[in-house]
Design a protein around this motif. Sequence first.
Motif, short mmCIF file in Angstrom:
data_model
loop_
_atom_site.label_atom_id
_atom_site.label_comp_id
_atom_site.label_asym_id
_atom_site.label_seq_id
_atom_site.Cartn_x
_atom_site.Cartn_y
_atom_site.Cartn_z
N UNK A 30 -0.79 1.97 -10.31
CA UNK A 30 -2.20 2.11 -9.89
C UNK A 30 -2.42 3.43 -9.15
N UNK A 31 -1.48 3.79 -8.28
CA UNK A 31 -1.62 5.06 -7.58
C UNK A 31 -1.51 6.24 -8.52
N UNK A 32 -0.59 6.17 -9.48
CA UNK A 32 -0.38 7.28 -10.41
C UNK A 32 -1.59 7.50 -11.31
N UNK A 33 -2.23 6.43 -11.74
CA UNK A 33 -3.38 6.55 -12.63
C UNK A 33 -4.71 6.51 -11.86
N UNK A 34 -4.63 6.72 -10.52
CA UNK A 34 -5.80 6.90 -9.67
C UNK A 34 -6.78 5.73 -9.74
N UNK A 35 -6.23 4.52 -9.76
CA UNK A 35 -7.07 3.32 -9.68
C UNK A 35 -7.74 3.32 -8.31
N UNK A 36 -9.05 3.05 -8.21
CA UNK A 36 -9.73 3.05 -6.91
C UNK A 36 -9.04 2.12 -5.90
N UNK A 37 -9.05 2.53 -4.63
CA UNK A 37 -8.33 1.80 -3.60
C UNK A 37 -8.78 0.34 -3.51
N UNK A 38 -10.10 0.11 -3.45
CA UNK A 38 -10.58 -1.25 -3.25
C UNK A 38 -10.36 -2.12 -4.48
N UNK A 39 -10.26 -1.50 -5.66
CA UNK A 39 -9.89 -2.28 -6.85
C UNK A 39 -8.47 -2.79 -6.71
N UNK A 40 -7.57 -1.89 -6.31
CA UNK A 40 -6.16 -2.29 -6.16
C UNK A 40 -5.96 -3.24 -4.98
N UNK A 41 -6.47 -2.84 -3.80
CA UNK A 41 -6.20 -3.66 -2.62
C UNK A 41 -6.97 -4.98 -2.66
N UNK A 42 -8.19 -4.97 -3.18
CA UNK A 42 -8.96 -6.21 -3.27
C UNK A 42 -8.28 -7.23 -4.15
N UNK A 43 -7.84 -6.79 -5.33
CA UNK A 43 -7.15 -7.71 -6.24
C UNK A 43 -5.82 -8.18 -5.64
N UNK A 93 -0.14 -4.23 -18.41
CA UNK A 93 -1.16 -5.19 -17.97
C UNK A 93 -2.08 -4.57 -16.94
N UNK A 94 -1.49 -3.84 -15.98
CA UNK A 94 -2.29 -3.21 -14.93
C UNK A 94 -3.18 -2.11 -15.51
N UNK A 95 -2.63 -1.31 -16.45
CA UNK A 95 -3.38 -0.20 -17.03
C UNK A 95 -4.56 -0.68 -17.88
N UNK A 96 -4.32 -1.69 -18.70
CA UNK A 96 -5.32 -2.08 -19.69
C UNK A 96 -6.35 -3.08 -19.15
N UNK A 97 -5.95 -3.98 -18.26
CA UNK A 97 -6.84 -5.04 -17.80
C UNK A 97 -7.53 -4.66 -16.48
N UNK A 98 -6.90 -3.78 -15.68
CA UNK A 98 -7.53 -3.33 -14.45
C UNK A 98 -7.48 -4.37 -13.33
N UNK A 99 -8.62 -4.67 -12.74
CA UNK A 99 -8.70 -5.56 -11.58
C UNK A 99 -8.04 -6.90 -11.87
N UNK A 100 -8.35 -7.50 -13.00
CA UNK A 100 -7.82 -8.84 -13.29
C UNK A 100 -6.34 -8.77 -13.66
N UNK A 101 -5.89 -7.63 -14.18
CA UNK A 101 -4.45 -7.46 -14.41
C UNK A 101 -3.68 -7.39 -13.11
N UNK A 122 0.80 -1.23 0.00
CA UNK A 122 0.00 0.00 0.00
C UNK A 122 0.83 1.29 0.00
N UNK A 123 1.98 1.38 0.72
CA UNK A 123 2.73 2.64 0.70
C UNK A 123 3.09 3.16 -0.69
#
Length: 403
Positions: A275-288, A248-256, A204-205
């Motif tokens: 994910x932090x730079x492109x403002x991916x929602x917290x629960x999308x990043x942390x949940x995956x 992969x993270x940018x284009x596929x999102x949660x599943x990436x 997370x940091x």
Amino acid sequence: MAGSEKSHELQHHRLRMLKEQQNGNATDLLTLNEKKARDREERETLVLWRRPMITLQYFLLETVVNLKEWALRLWQRRQFVFVTLLLFAVATVAYYVEGGHQQYVRFVEKKFLWCAYWVGLGILSSVGLGTGLHTFLLYLGPHIASVTLAAYECNSVNFPEPPYPDKIICPDEKLEETISLWAIISKVRLEACMWGAGTAIGELPPYFMARAARLSGTETDEELEEILERDQNAEDLPNRAKLAVQHLVQKVGFFGILACASIPNPLFDLAGITCGHFLVPFWTFFGATLIGKAIVKMHIQKLFVIIMFSRHIVEQMVSLIGAIPSLGPSLQKPFREYLEAQKAKLHHKTGDAVEASENWLSWTFEKVVIVMVCYFILSIVNSMAQSYAKRIQSQKYTEEKMK
């Protein structure tokens, strides 16, 4: 006619001024990039074995700055802190007051401390952008291996509690059934999943740092853009792998994110930064990340260790060591002695005297653990000192822009 000539000259003068301005901006940008590169090289020299005094000084100053920032954040969330302290006071009273609830308190205490231990080790493993302590190799892996060897030797996973998990002893009952792989997996599932959850928390940091930098538009955000652009033009294998993770993270999102977190991936820090730079929602990043690391990846690693330390695999490995020309028998002997000593300890009952003996393998492993922990502490000191140096340099850039 004269007016058209004057307007033509004026246009040429404007174009010349624009070109000079662009050349000046390009020169200033080049000079700024050179300064940043020089400052980055200077920060990298801030290590204890090269500049010990200034490194320790910057480490202490960075510690004070961090404590001030944490105190300010706690004050901003004082209602949450008050509720937390109130719950802690209630739990303390329940812990010390005698009554029939004490058996449940002891059970919860034991499970909580056991889970907190493995979560903490997981955080230590993944925190620090690649400088984390390899606690899977040092703690969780050996624990799973010990349970596996004991399960095959005792033909059971119902080890007496206590002393388990502090010490493994074979149960009194003799079972004729063969031990199953699923029984061993179930025995170590809690600690393995807690360790995996800790590694997810440790990611997370970088996510929060990159997200805060993007929202505030600070120098850290500009440096991150520079890193991403440099990786896109890179041709070497490590940077191409970083670029693949980023795409992969940018284009596929949660599943990436889930795919990157589900395999042993030393480049996952870049996924958190991306994910932090492109403002991916917290629960999308942390949940995956939590699902990938605590469930999928953890079962893969756990299964690998259990298979590698099953009885027939271990016996084959020891036999292969003995087949090495010249050195084989001398290397094979301490391994066999160590395995026999571990098997003998499994059959000692609580309170029985155990002969104190130390094998050179266990001695070496203990020293490796000490060295790795010391290196981890040194890396934290160096990293915090470099972070403070970066604060000073960023402040200097800001002052130059204001002039």
